[in-house]
Motif scaffolding. Structure first.
Motif, mmCIF file in Angstrom:
data_model
loop_
_atom_site.group_PDB
_atom_site.id
_atom_site.type_symbol
_atom_site.label_atom_id
_atom_site.label_comp_id
_atom_site.label_asym_id
_atom_site.label_seq_id
_atom_site.Cartn_x
_atom_site.Cartn_y
_atom_site.Cartn_z
ATOM 1 N N VAL A 1 0.853 -1.191 0.000
ATOM 2 C CA VAL A 1 0.000 0.000 0.000
ATOM 3 C C VAL A 1 0.886 1.237 0.000
ATOM 4 O O VAL A 1 1.802 1.356 0.823
ATOM 5 N N CYS A 2 0.644 2.159 -0.932
ATOM 6 C CA CYS A 2 1.415 3.391 -0.963
ATOM 7 C C CYS A 2 0.956 4.303 0.168
ATOM 8 O O CYS A 2 -0.207 4.719 0.211
ATOM 9 N N THR A 3 1.868 4.593 1.098
ATOM 10 C CA THR A 3 1.570 5.479 2.228
ATOM 11 C C THR A 3 2.593 6.614 2.305
ATOM 12 O O THR A 3 2.871 7.137 3.381
ATOM 13 N N HIS A 4 3.142 6.998 1.150
ATOM 14 C CA HIS A 4 4.209 8.000 1.090
ATOM 15 C C HIS A 4 3.611 9.399 1.253
ATOM 16 O O HIS A 4 3.469 10.157 0.294
ATOM 17 N N GLY A 5 3.289 9.753 2.492
ATOM 18 C CA GLY A 5 2.576 10.990 2.757
ATOM 19 C C GLY A 5 3.342 12.252 2.457
ATOM 20 O O GLY A 5 2.748 13.272 2.095
ATOM 21 N N SER A 6 4.672 12.238 2.584
ATOM 22 C CA SER A 6 5.429 13.451 2.290
ATOM 23 C C SER A 6 5.470 13.744 0.797
ATOM 24 O O SER A 6 5.699 14.878 0.390
ATOM 25 N N ARG A 7 5.213 12.735 -0.039
ATOM 26 C CA ARG A 7 5.134 12.927 -1.494
ATOM 27 C C ARG A 7 3.759 13.453 -1.875
ATOM 28 O O ARG A 7 3.623 14.345 -2.700
ATOM 29 N N ASP A 8 2.727 12.890 -1.286
ATOM 30 C CA ASP A 8 1.363 13.379 -1.475
ATOM 31 C C ASP A 8 0.544 12.961 -0.261
ATOM 32 O O ASP A 8 0.485 11.783 0.081
#
Length: 301
Positions: free
Chosen positions: A170-177
Motif C-alpha cells: 500500500v502506498c503510504t508516502h505521505g510526504s510525497r502526497d
C-alpha cells in the motif's frame, strides 16, 4: 485587491492559495491530509499502471512518516538500481514492513533526515518478474548486485515462497502526497486488521511502499506476485479485495496468466508485464458487451 495582486510574488504560497485553480491539499509534517474527506477520483483507472516487467522492492526499517518526498534524491543506491533496471523494463522502490517477513534488512544507512550519502547502502530485497508466480527474496542488494542476472534468470529462485503466498503493498508516502499518507495509511491498517482474522496457515505479507505514481487514485494497493495494481481503494473495500487473493487453505491459489481478466475490476489499474494499451484492452474485454461500447467511446475522446 488589484494592487495586492500586483505586488504579491507569484511564487509565494499566498499567491498559490488565492489564485490557483487546482485543489489545495494541506498536510502536517507527517504528510497526513488535514481535510476530512477522501474524494474518489473520477479519472479512468484502467491502463494506468506503469509498464514494467520486473519490480525490485528494497526493504527498509524506516517508517513512511520519516521518508523525504523524493527518496531517490537521498539514496544513491536507488538511483543506481533504477539506471540498471531501466533497460530491462524494471523498476525499484522502498517498502516498510513492520512485521518483518522473510527478507530482513541487513543494513539501513539512514540518518534522522534521510539516507546517509556518506555510507554504502545495502538492503534485503524482493524481486518480482512478469509472468512468474514466484518471487525472489534476496538477503542483500547493494551497488555491486548483478541486476542483469537477477532479471534474466530462468533458473529457480534461491528462496521461492509456496504458491499460496500473496504480498500486498500500500502506498503510504505521505510526504510525497498527503492523500497517500492519509487514506493509504487507513487502508494499510485495515489490511493488517483483516489479515489478523485469517487462519494462521494464511501466508500474507502487508507492506507500505514509497511513491508508485497515481496518487490521485489513493489509496493504491499493489498485489504481487500477481502484479495487479488497484486504485481508489478505501478501508471498506479491503475485505473484498483480500478475499479474492486469499482463498481458504483447502483451495490452492490460482495464479492468473498475463491475459486473465482482472479481479476487482472497478478498482483495477493494470498489471505488470502489460503495456498500457494491453491493460486497457484487457479491461475492455472483461466487460459485458453492452458496456464495451461506452469504454471505447470514452477512450477516443
Amino acid at each position: 485587491m488589484r494592487l495586492a495582486q500586483a505586488i504579491q510574488p507569484r511564487s509565494s504560497a499566498l499567491y498559490r492559495f488565492r489564485f490557483s485553480s487546482s485543489p489545495i491539499y494541506f498536510s502536517n509534517r507527517k504528510g497526513v491530509c488535514t481535510r476530512p474527506d477522501h474524494p474518489i477520483s473520477p479519472d479512468p483507472l484502467h491502463g494506468t499502471t506503469p509498464e514494467h516487467d520486473a519490480w525490485l522492492v528494497l526493504h527498509t526499517t524506516r517508517p513512511p512518516s520519516t521518508w523525504p518526498p523524493r527518496i531517490e534524491a537521498s539514496s544513491p543506491l536507488l538511483r543506481e538500481l533504477k539506471r540498471k533496471l531501466t533497460p530491462f523494463k524494471g523498476t525499484v522502490t522502498f517498502a516498510y514492513s513492520p512485521e518483518g517477513g522473510k527478507a530482513q534488512p541487513t543494513h539501513d544507512a539512514e540518518t534522522d533526515f534521510g539516507w546517509d550519502e556518506a555510507g554504502p547502502e545495502a538492503y534485503a530485497a524482493t524481486l518480482y518478474r512478469a509472468g512468474s508466480s514466484e518471487c525472489v527474496d534476496l538477503p542483500r542488494v547493494d551497488a555491486s548486485t548483478d541486476v542483469r542476472s537477477l532479471v534474466n534468470s530462468t533458473a529457480g529462485p534461491p528462496a521461492a515462497p509456496p504458491n499460496d503466498e500473496v504480498h500486498f503493498y500500500v502506498c503510504t508516502h505521505g510526504s510525497r502526497d498527503c492523500r497517500c499518507g492519509d487514506v493509504g495509511a487507513d487502508v494499510a491498517d485495515t489490511l493488517r486488521e483483516e489479515v489478523a482474522k485469517l487462519p494462521p496457515s494464511s501466508r500474507v505479507r502487508i507492506s507500505e511502499v514509497a511513491h508508485v505514481g497515481g496518487h490521485v487514485w489513493a489509496a493504491n494497493v499493489l498485489v504481487y506476485p500477481f502484479g495487479d495494481w488497484f486504485g481508489n481503494v478505501r478501508p471498506r473495500d479491503v475485505p473484498s479485495l483480500l478475499s479474492l487473493f486469499t482463498p481458504p487453505a483447502s483451495s490452492p491459489l490460482d495464479y492468473p496468466s498475463l491475459t486473465s481478466h482482472p479481479l476487482f475490476r472497478a478498482h483495477w489499474r493494470g498489471r505488470m508485464g502489460l503495456s498500457k494499451d494491453q491493460q486497457a484492452k484487457l479491461y475492455s474485454d472483461s466487460l459485458p458487451k453492452e458496456e464495451r461500447a461506452e469504454v471505447s467511446t470514452d477512450s477516443s475522446q
